[in-house]
Design a protein around this motif. Sequence first.
Motif, PDB file in Angstrom:
ATOM      1  N   PRO A 147      35.025  40.472  38.613  1.00  0.00           N
ATOM      2  CA  PRO A 147      35.018  41.512  39.648  1.00  0.00           C
ATOM      3  C   PRO A 147      35.167  40.946  41.061  1.00  0.00           C
ATOM      4  N   ARG A 148      35.402  39.625  41.167  1.00  0.00           N
ATOM      5  CA  ARG A 148      35.314  38.993  42.484  1.00  0.00           C
ATOM      6  C   ARG A 148      36.559  39.201  43.335  1.00  0.00           C
ATOM      7  N   VAL A 149      37.731  39.067  42.769  1.00  0.00           N
ATOM      8  CA  VAL A 149      38.955  39.081  43.560  1.00  0.00           C
ATOM      9  C   VAL A 149      39.895  40.178  43.093  1.00  0.00           C
ATOM     10  N   HIS A 150      40.293  41.046  44.035  1.00  0.00           N
ATOM     11  CA  HIS A 150      41.324  42.056  43.827  1.00  0.00           C
ATOM     12  C   HIS A 150      42.149  42.073  45.114  1.00  0.00           C
ATOM     13  N   SER A 151      43.182  41.272  45.148  1.00  0.00           N
ATOM     14  CA  SER A 151      43.922  41.097  46.400  1.00  0.00           C
ATOM     15  C   SER A 151      45.369  40.726  46.078  1.00  0.00           C
ATOM     16  N   GLY A 152      46.133  40.356  47.117  1.00  0.00           N
ATOM     17  CA  GLY A 152      47.508  39.963  46.866  1.00  0.00           C
ATOM     18  C   GLY A 152      48.362  40.019  48.113  1.00  0.00           C
ATOM     19  N   VAL A 153      49.665  39.949  47.907  1.00  0.00           N
ATOM     20  CA  VAL A 153      50.630  39.956  49.003  1.00  0.00           C
ATOM     21  C   VAL A 153      51.878  40.708  48.550  1.00  0.00           C
ATOM     22  N   THR A 154      52.454  41.447  49.475  1.00  0.00           N
ATOM     23  CA  THR A 154      53.692  42.179  49.234  1.00  0.00           C
ATOM     24  C   THR A 154      54.724  41.733  50.249  1.00  0.00           C
ATOM     25  N   ALA A 155      55.937  41.448  49.783  1.00  0.00           N
ATOM     26  CA  ALA A 155      57.019  40.960  50.639  1.00  0.00           C
ATOM     27  C   ALA A 155      58.149  41.981  50.694  1.00  0.00           C
TER      28      ALA A 155
ATOM     29  N   GLY B 115      37.938  44.281  51.698  1.00  0.00           N
ATOM     30  CA  GLY B 115      36.626  43.682  51.489  1.00  0.00           C
ATOM     31  C   GLY B 115      35.645  44.508  50.683  1.00  0.00           C
ATOM     32  N   LEU B 116      35.907  45.805  50.487  1.00  0.00           N
ATOM     33  CA  LEU B 116      35.009  46.601  49.643  1.00  0.00           C
ATOM     34  C   LEU B 116      35.128  46.188  48.187  1.00  0.00           C
ATOM     35  N   LEU B 117      36.355  45.919  47.737  1.00  0.00           N
ATOM     36  CA  LEU B 117      36.602  45.660  46.319  1.00  0.00           C
ATOM     37  C   LEU B 117      36.988  44.222  46.020  1.00  0.00           C
ATOM     38  N   SER B 118      37.023  43.348  47.040  1.00  0.00           N
ATOM     39  CA  SER B 118      37.418  41.963  46.816  1.00  0.00           C
ATOM     40  C   SER B 118      36.594  41.040  47.708  1.00  0.00           C
ATOM     41  N   ASP B 119      36.420  39.824  47.281  1.00  0.00           N
ATOM     42  CA  ASP B 119      35.726  38.807  48.085  1.00  0.00           C
ATOM     43  C   ASP B 119      36.677  38.347  49.183  1.00  0.00           C
ATOM     44  N   ILE B 120      36.707  39.095  50.272  1.00  0.00           N
ATOM     45  CA  ILE B 120      37.688  38.858  51.318  1.00  0.00           C
ATOM     46  C   ILE B 120      37.469  37.513  52.013  1.00  0.00           C
ATOM     47  N   ARG B 121      36.195  37.065  52.069  1.00  0.00           N
ATOM     48  CA  ARG B 121      35.898  35.808  52.764  1.00  0.00           C
ATOM     49  C   ARG B 121      36.441  34.582  52.026  1.00  0.00           C
ATOM     50  N   SER B 122      36.761  34.743  50.760  1.00  0.00           N
ATOM     51  CA  SER B 122      37.322  33.617  50.013  1.00  0.00           C
ATOM     52  C   SER B 122      38.784  33.361  50.368  1.00  0.00           C
ATOM     53  N   ARG B 123      39.401  34.291  51.061  1.00  0.00           N
ATOM     54  CA  ARG B 123      40.810  34.174  51.465  1.00  0.00           C
ATOM     55  C   ARG B 123      41.682  33.700  50.295  1.00  0.00           C
ATOM     56  N   PRO B 124      41.773  34.539  49.271  1.00  0.00           N
ATOM     57  CA  PRO B 124      42.372  34.071  48.018  1.00  0.00           C
ATOM     58  C   PRO B 124      43.888  33.919  48.044  1.00  0.00           C
ATOM     59  N   VAL B 125      44.570  34.510  49.015  1.00  0.00           N
ATOM     60  CA  VAL B 125      46.031  34.452  49.023  1.00  0.00           C
ATOM     61  C   VAL B 125      46.481  33.119  49.607  1.00  0.00           C
ATOM     62  N   ARG B 126      47.220  32.359  48.813  1.00  0.00           N
ATOM     63  CA  ARG B 126      47.649  31.012  49.201  1.00  0.00           C
ATOM     64  C   ARG B 126      49.165  30.941  49.317  1.00  0.00           C
ATOM     65  N   GLU B 127      49.641  29.778  49.743  1.00  0.00           N
ATOM     66  CA  GLU B 127      51.069  29.596  49.972  1.00  0.00           C
ATOM     67  C   GLU B 127      51.895  29.888  48.726  1.00  0.00           C
ATOM     68  N   GLU B 128      51.421  29.436  47.571  1.00  0.00           N
ATOM     69  CA  GLU B 128      52.216  29.643  46.358  1.00  0.00           C
ATOM     70  C   GLU B 128      52.344  31.131  46.012  1.00  0.00           C
ATOM     71  N   HIS B 129      51.341  31.921  46.392  1.00  0.00           N
ATOM     72  CA  HIS B 129      51.406  33.355  46.130  1.00  0.00           C
ATOM     73  C   HIS B 129      52.434  34.017  47.046  1.00  0.00           C
ATOM     74  N   VAL B 130      52.467  33.575  48.301  1.00  0.00           N
ATOM     75  CA  VAL B 130      53.444  34.109  49.253  1.00  0.00           C
ATOM     76  C   VAL B 130      54.865  33.791  48.788  1.00  0.00           C
ATOM     77  N   ARG B 131      55.078  32.545  48.410  1.00  0.00           N
ATOM     78  CA  ARG B 131      56.410  32.141  47.970  1.00  0.00           C
ATOM     79  C   ARG B 131      56.829  32.896  46.708  1.00  0.00           C
ATOM     80  N   ALA B 132      55.891  33.132  45.820  1.00  0.00           N
ATOM     81  CA  ALA B 132      56.221  33.868  44.597  1.00  0.00           C
ATOM     82  C   ALA B 132      56.663  35.291  44.918  1.00  0.00           C
TER      83      ALA B 132
END
Length: 346
Positions: free
Chosen positions: A46-54, A136-153
């Motif tokens: 339940p910790r991370v629900h996040s991502g990136v859209t390009a 931040g309500l539904l994800s651990d926003i402070r962990s900053r889970p989105v990384r470079e490899e996710h952006v590139r993907a």
Amino acid sequence: MHAPPTASRRARELGLTVGDLPTGPHNALTDVPGIRVGHTTLSRPPRVHSGVTAIVPAGVGPGSPLPAGVFAGNGYGKLLGTTQIAELGTIETPVLLTSTLSAFRVADALVGWMLERPEGAGARSLNPVVGECNDGLLSDIRSRPVREEHVRAALDSASDGPVAGGSVGAGTGTVALGFKAGIGTSSRRVRLAGEEATLGVLVQANFGGTLRVLGRTVTPSDVGLPTPEPIPDDGSCMVVAATDAPLDARQLTRLARRAVYALGRVGAAYAHGSGDYGLAFGTRRPGTPAGPAVVPDDSLDALFVAVLDAVEEAVLDSLLTATATTGPRGDTRHPLPAEALLAVLG
């Protein structure tokens, strides 16, 4: 990864239509020629629900900018690159959406990706465009889970086909109007000054207020869901619009304003803590020696109607196609249930 289109039914599949204008073949931002969209979805319950859209326009770069305009309905947010868009009236990178505290990592990754491409060759300055919503309500926003490899993907997997909606990419952990929300998209086809044009929008919905569906108020309790206590009125919404109509930066700013105004149709509160942004760009470059003439201002009304209708439908789709999500502190938000909604609307 670019998630497959959701199996949930969109508004039109339920018989709910907004306005009279026709849509493009995918009813999505990608109906605008030259636009591709990709998502990377991060789900570690339940910790991370996040991502990136390009959102990737063909050929955009510092040497080949596209006309653009931006409008902050309420500026409590981080839309990186805003001042240069306002000053020069152009974008020179793809537009990325993500979680608030991941926005800066995403911007850095976007710069690296651009510098490696032919469009960025020799660049000594670059203005990355990155918007965000607070998940931040539904994800651990402070962990900053989105990384470079996710952006590139997300960038590398972007395609011009159907666009996945709901709890994907930058919408994985967002909520709106008391429901689980996420990514929504829609398009409209119009005639401007005697020519066909397409307008597409994509929303990252994460804002407060009381939902209105085709003018009727709908609360979670109306459709058999628990009412969150309290329903927050803050949050944000990023609205990105694109068109192949030949508009200049001033006209695109007018379009961006109406993209934000459209949120009022679905019940947005525009609260103190909400970052409500509209960004509009064109895929054609009017006014250049080889470019088309700018559409006259008095011919823009159809495009204004198109963006109002498309944003309203995109927000509704973001609620219908989302999935129930529980965050790290036990908070749960449910999508808008289709059958119960139809029963309420009669």
